[in-house]
Design an enzyme around this catalytic site. Structure first.
Site, PDB file in Angstrom:
ATOM      1  N   HIS A   1       2.094   2.525   2.793  1.00  0.00           N
ATOM      2  CA  HIS A   1       2.058   1.089   3.067  1.00  0.00           C
ATOM      3  C   HIS A   1       0.884   0.794   3.999  1.00  0.00           C
ATOM      4  O   HIS A   1       0.548   1.617   4.849  1.00  0.00           O
ATOM      5  CB  HIS A   1       3.370   0.608   3.714  1.00  0.00           C
ATOM      6  CG  HIS A   1       3.548  -0.866   3.625  1.00  0.00           C
ATOM      7  ND1 HIS A   1       3.044  -1.733   4.568  1.00  0.00           N
ATOM      8  CD2 HIS A   1       4.141  -1.640   2.680  1.00  0.00           C
ATOM      9  CE1 HIS A   1       3.341  -2.967   4.209  1.00  0.00           C
ATOM     10  NE2 HIS A   1       4.005  -2.947   3.071  1.00  0.00           N
TER      11      HIS A   1
ATOM     12  N   HIS B   1       0.152  -3.377  -5.460  1.00  0.00           N
ATOM     13  CA  HIS B   1       1.066  -4.349  -4.822  1.00  0.00           C
ATOM     14  C   HIS B   1       2.355  -4.400  -5.650  1.00  0.00           C
ATOM     15  O   HIS B   1       2.986  -3.369  -5.886  1.00  0.00           O
ATOM     16  CB  HIS B   1       0.330  -5.689  -4.709  1.00  0.00           C
ATOM     17  CG  HIS B   1       1.021  -6.740  -3.887  1.00  0.00           C
ATOM     18  ND1 HIS B   1       1.937  -6.462  -2.918  1.00  0.00           N
ATOM     19  CD2 HIS B   1       0.906  -8.109  -3.906  1.00  0.00           C
ATOM     20  CE1 HIS B   1       2.370  -7.592  -2.368  1.00  0.00           C
ATOM     21  NE2 HIS B   1       1.768  -8.615  -2.957  1.00  0.00           N
TER      22      HIS B   1
ATOM     23  N   SER C   1      -0.101 -11.046  -2.258  1.00  0.00           N
ATOM     24  CA  SER C   1       0.465 -12.256  -2.887  1.00  0.00           C
ATOM     25  C   SER C   1       0.617 -13.398  -1.878  1.00  0.00           C
ATOM     26  O   SER C   1       0.376 -14.567  -2.215  1.00  0.00           O
ATOM     27  CB  SER C   1       1.802 -11.944  -3.548  1.00  0.00           C
ATOM     28  OG  SER C   1       2.682 -11.330  -2.648  1.00  0.00           O
TER      29      SER C   1
ATOM     30  N   ARG D   1      13.603  -2.369   3.370  1.00  0.00           N
ATOM     31  CA  ARG D   1      13.977  -2.905   2.055  1.00  0.00           C
ATOM     32  C   ARG D   1      14.368  -1.757   1.120  1.00  0.00           C
ATOM     33  O   ARG D   1      15.186  -1.909   0.223  1.00  0.00           O
ATOM     34  CB  ARG D   1      12.821  -3.724   1.467  1.00  0.00           C
ATOM     35  CG  ARG D   1      12.427  -4.923   2.318  1.00  0.00           C
ATOM     36  CD  ARG D   1      11.151  -5.572   1.819  1.00  0.00           C
ATOM     37  NE  ARG D   1      10.015  -4.659   1.848  1.00  0.00           N
ATOM     38  CZ  ARG D   1       8.821  -4.931   1.358  1.00  0.00           C
ATOM     39  NH1 ARG D   1       8.583  -6.092   0.781  1.00  0.00           N
ATOM     40  NH2 ARG D   1       7.827  -4.041   1.421  1.00  0.00           N
TER      41      ARG D   1
ATOM     42  N   ASP E   1       9.196  -0.641  -3.337  1.00  0.00           N
ATOM     43  CA  ASP E   1       9.099  -0.421  -4.783  1.00  0.00           C
ATOM     44  C   ASP E   1       9.658   0.933  -5.223  1.00  0.00           C
ATOM     45  O   ASP E   1       9.968   1.128  -6.397  1.00  0.00           O
ATOM     46  CB  ASP E   1       7.646  -0.557  -5.248  1.00  0.00           C
ATOM     47  CG  ASP E   1       7.123  -1.958  -4.983  1.00  0.00           C
ATOM     48  OD1 ASP E   1       7.852  -2.914  -5.275  1.00  0.00           O
ATOM     49  OD2 ASP E   1       6.003  -2.088  -4.472  1.00  0.00           O
TER      50      ASP E   1
HETATM   51  C1  LIG Z   1       0.236   0.722  -0.398  1.00  0.00           C
HETATM   52  C2  LIG Z   1      -1.133   1.348  -0.326  1.00  0.00           C
HETATM   53  C3  LIG Z   1      -2.066   0.594  -1.289  1.00  0.00           C
HETATM   54  C4  LIG Z   1      -1.655   1.181   1.110  1.00  0.00           C
HETATM   55  O1  LIG Z   1      -2.992   1.557   1.110  1.00  0.00           O
HETATM   56  P1  LIG Z   1      -3.762   1.954   2.451  1.00  0.00           P
HETATM   57  O2  LIG Z   1      -3.406   1.038   3.547  1.00  0.00           O
HETATM   58  O3  LIG Z   1      -5.201   2.044   2.091  1.00  0.00           O
HETATM   59  O4  LIG Z   1      -3.142   3.380   2.748  1.00  0.00           O
HETATM   60  P2  LIG Z   1      -3.739   4.554   3.665  1.00  0.00           P
HETATM   61  O5  LIG Z   1      -4.617   4.006   4.730  1.00  0.00           O
HETATM   62  O6  LIG Z   1      -2.593   5.383   4.059  1.00  0.00           O
HETATM   63  O7  LIG Z   1      -4.658   5.337   2.612  1.00  0.00           O
HETATM   64  C5  LIG Z   1      -5.385   6.480   3.018  1.00  0.00           C
HETATM   65  C6  LIG Z   1      -5.572   7.383   1.826  1.00  0.00           C
HETATM   66  O8  LIG Z   1      -4.281   7.843   1.395  1.00  0.00           O
HETATM   67  C7  LIG Z   1      -4.106   7.559   0.020  1.00  0.00           C
HETATM   68  N1  LIG Z   1      -2.725   7.198  -0.242  1.00  0.00           N
HETATM   69  C8  LIG Z   1      -2.005   6.197   0.315  1.00  0.00           C
HETATM   70  N2  LIG Z   1      -0.796   6.133  -0.249  1.00  0.00           N
HETATM   71  C9  LIG Z   1      -0.749   7.102  -1.196  1.00  0.00           C
HETATM   72  C10 LIG Z   1       0.215   7.501  -2.131  1.00  0.00           C
HETATM   73  N3  LIG Z   1       1.383   6.894  -2.244  1.00  0.00           N
HETATM   74  N4  LIG Z   1      -0.087   8.525  -2.962  1.00  0.00           N
HETATM   75  C11 LIG Z   1      -1.275   9.155  -2.874  1.00  0.00           C
HETATM   76  N5  LIG Z   1      -2.236   8.806  -2.006  1.00  0.00           N
HETATM   77  C12 LIG Z   1      -1.973   7.772  -1.182  1.00  0.00           C
HETATM   78  C13 LIG Z   1      -4.984   6.334  -0.222  1.00  0.00           C
HETATM   79  O9  LIG Z   1      -5.275   6.165  -1.612  1.00  0.00           O
HETATM   80  C14 LIG Z   1      -6.188   6.670   0.612  1.00  0.00           C
HETATM   81  O10 LIG Z   1      -6.961   7.606  -0.106  1.00  0.00           O
HETATM   82  P3  LIG Z   1      -8.575   7.572  -0.067  1.00  0.00           P
HETATM   83  O11 LIG Z   1      -8.929   7.838   1.362  1.00  0.00           O
HETATM   84  O12 LIG Z   1      -8.953   8.647  -1.008  1.00  0.00           O
HETATM   85  O13 LIG Z   1      -8.986   6.210  -0.511  1.00  0.00           O
HETATM   86  C15 LIG Z   1      -1.079   2.861  -0.685  1.00  0.00           C
HETATM   87  O14 LIG Z   1      -0.190   3.509   0.184  1.00  0.00           O
HETATM   88  C16 LIG Z   1      -0.689   3.112  -2.129  1.00  0.00           C
HETATM   89  O15 LIG Z   1      -1.572   3.081  -2.993  1.00  0.00           O
HETATM   90  N6  LIG Z   1       0.622   3.378  -2.403  1.00  0.00           N
HETATM   91  C17 LIG Z   1       1.080   3.553  -3.771  1.00  0.00           C
HETATM   92  C18 LIG Z   1       1.221   2.211  -4.464  1.00  0.00           C
HETATM   93  C19 LIG Z   1       2.391   1.434  -3.935  1.00  0.00           C
HETATM   94  O16 LIG Z   1       3.478   1.953  -3.767  1.00  0.00           O
HETATM   95  N7  LIG Z   1       2.168   0.148  -3.670  1.00  0.00           N
HETATM   96  C20 LIG Z   1       3.213  -0.750  -3.205  1.00  0.00           C
HETATM   97  C21 LIG Z   1       3.002  -1.094  -1.790  1.00  0.00           C
HETATM   98  S1  LIG Z   1       4.332  -2.046  -1.149  1.00  0.00           S
END
Ligand SMILES: CC(C)(COP(=O)(O)OP(=O)(O)OC[C@H]1O[C@@H](n2cnc3c(N)ncnc32)[C@H](O)[C@@H]1OP(=O)(O)O)[C@@H](O)C(=O)NCCC(=O)NCCS
Length: 474
Positions: free
Chosen positions: A356, A309, A279, A365, A411
């Site tokens: 994250h 997000h 955002s 937070r 979140d």
């Molecule tokens: C926030 C987020 C998008 C960050 O993504 P990122 O920087 O790519 O995270 P990572 O590098 O740790 O990801 C590595 C792997 O772990 C997985 N992973 C990360 N967080 C995960 C979670 N909460 N549950 C399951 N798998 C997760 C990713 O999907 C990725 O899988 P892939 O290799 O099959 O694509 C991710 O942690 C997520 O999807 N969290 C859940 C949604 C969420 O809470 N979003 C709000 C963020 S403030």
């Protein structure tokens, strides 16, 4: 003067003329003392801008050609993680420690930012002042800002009608983005640009638009809530109340003192998370084309509406309630929950609220909202379930071994608090996040214009070119 020595030691001021060194040091000292003498925000900002412009000029002159880091092929394919390619003044995120707003942690903000009379939590107005100026405002300055936002809060009738005509099945975030885009009709920046204003005046019109836009958001958010979930009737903004209290009123929770405090805290802590998140980056990117603050922030809102997000806060509560319903109760064993988390992962879904892109520890937070819950709703069954998840999910994610950060983000906790007070419509939660996010991204947009930040245009490559670059090299 110790502070001058400190700044010199960091090579921050040595390239500046003496007079500017002095003014920069006095603003540094002011920030440390957390006081300013002028009353109005715009007045204070116009005092701060020349020194900051000189500071940036000096930094570019002294260090402009030095690398900030390395960019690897993985980074280009990996969502640009870790690439240092952007300037964001309001906040900086440390992977271990979490966010600092202008150098202050969340607990420090809770300590030093003015609260409402009889309240404990910081007022979002005071956080906005901090983000814009780097200084902690006085309670009088905050009061003036509350009154100014209330005075600017009316939305044009065509925007009201536009919201009223949305089907209640249109997601609240889509309605929010639509209304903000339509408000662009009011943009002073766009009108002034058409008339051919000088570059040096951009920030002033961006400031006026940003103040108007922030002020109008509670009326938009309240209208969407009442239309979609209630009878569509909305009270007027009360000019004697602060921003959070007015928002609570518009949502029809103004008589619940704790909910009002929650809104103030919520709006403060969701405001800014440095520049690279979707955002913030989207607002900054679109703003770099000199699109006005309304169009720029609408872009940010569209990004916030994504489930990875801001929409995650809606997803968390939905996922947690689905788990409770499937398991038949909020009181279940750790083993049963563990199995449920594994089931989510095995079905190829993420566990919402965990992980994250930058953080590697529990999000402060999250901790701050947990402390609010421990103080005000320790026996709430959903809070207990969220706490139980905190003890279980990191272990499961670590065992699975994919996630770089198994800890909860903001979140994971933000839905359980409003549901306790009766705001149970999860689809709406990201709108509250959006109201808060305006404070961070718009304060930066004002500085983008004050510092003359150019059109953002990183270089992209094709896979073919990447292969060619490394042909014959190991
Ligand atoms: C926030 C987020 C998008 C960050 O993504 P990122 O920087 O790519 O995270 P990572 O590098 O740790 O990801 C590595 C792997 O772990 C997985 N992973 C990360 N967080 C995960 C979670 N909460 N549950 C399951 N798998 C997760 C990713 O999907 C990725 O899988 P892939 O290799 O099959 O694509 C991710 O942690 C997520 O999807 N969290 C859940 C949604 C969420 O809470 N979003 C709000 C963020 S403030």
């Amino acid at each position: 003067m110790a502070s001058l020595r400190t700044l010199r030691a960091f090579n921050l001021v040595s390239a500046l003329p003496r007079a500017h060194q002095r003014s920069l040091v006095s603003s540094f000292v002011a920030a440390k003392r957390f006081k300013s003498t002028t009353q109005g925000l715009k007045e204070r900002l116009s005092e701060l801008i020349p020194a900051k412009q000189e500071e940036v000029k000096a930094v570019k002159k002294a260090h402009g050609s030095k690398p900030l880091g390395e960019v690897t092929v993985d980074m280009a394919y990996g969502g640009m993680r870790g690439i240092k390619g952007m300037i964001w003044e309001g906040s900086v995120l440390d992977a271990e420690e979490g966010i600092r707003f202008r150098g202050l942690t969340i607990p420090e903000c809770q300590k030093v930012l003015p609260a409402a009379e009889g309240g404990d939590e910081p007022l979002p107005e005071s956080l906005f002042w901090l983000l814009v100026t780097g200084e902690v405002p006085s309670p009088e300055q905050v009061k003036l800002l509350s009154a100014e936002w209330a005075a600017r809060s009316a939305i044009p009738s065509f925007v009201e009608e536009l919201i009223d005509r949305c089907p209640s099945t249109l997601h609240p975030m889509s309605q929010f983005s639509l209304a903000v885009t339509a408000l662009q009709h009011e943009s002073q920046f766009a009108k002034a640009y058409q008339q051919g204003i000088h570059k040096s005046k951009y920030w002033e019109y961006t400031y006026e638009d940003s103040m108007d836009l922030i002020a109008k958001l509670p009326n938009i958010a309240g209208r969407i809530y009442r239309n979609v979930y209630k009878d569509g009737k909305l009270p007027a903004i009360n000019p004697n109340l602060d921003y959070g209290a007015n928002l609570a009123n518009l949502l029809d929770f103004g008589d619940k003192k704790q909910f009002v405090e929650l809104m103030r805290l919520y709006l403060t802590i969701h405001s800014d998370h440095e520049g690279g998140n979707v955002s913030a980056h989207a607002t900054h990117l679109v703003g770099s084309a000199l699109s006005d603050p309304y169009l720029s922030f609408a872009a940010g809102l569209n990004g916030l509406a994504g489930p990875l997000h801001g929409l995650a806060n809606q997803e968390v509560l939905r996922w947690t309630m689905k788990m409770r319903d499937e398991l038949g109760s909020a009181e279940v064993s750790d083993e049963t929950i563990k199995e449920y988390v594994w089931k989510t992962l095995r079905s190829g879904q993420v566990v919402p609220g965990y992980g994250h892109a930058v953080l590697r520890k529990t999000d402060p937070r999250y901790t701050c909202q947990r402390e609010f819950a421990l103080k005000h709703l320790p026996t709430d069954p959903m809070f207990k379930l969220v706490s139980q998840l905190y003890n279980i999910v990191p272990g499961v994610l670590t065992e699975q071994g994919k996630t770089k950060n198994p800890w909860p983000n903001v979140d994971a906790h933000s839905g359980v608090l409003p549901q306790h007070y009766g705001l149970v419509e999860q689809d709406y939660y990201t709108v509250l996040f959006g109201v808060s996010r305006s404070l961070g991204v718009l304060s930066q947009l004002i500085w983008d214009r004050a510092l003359g930040m150019p059109l953002e245009r990183p270089k992209s490559l094709s896979t073919q070119i990447v292969k060619k670059m490394f042909e014959g090299k190991n």
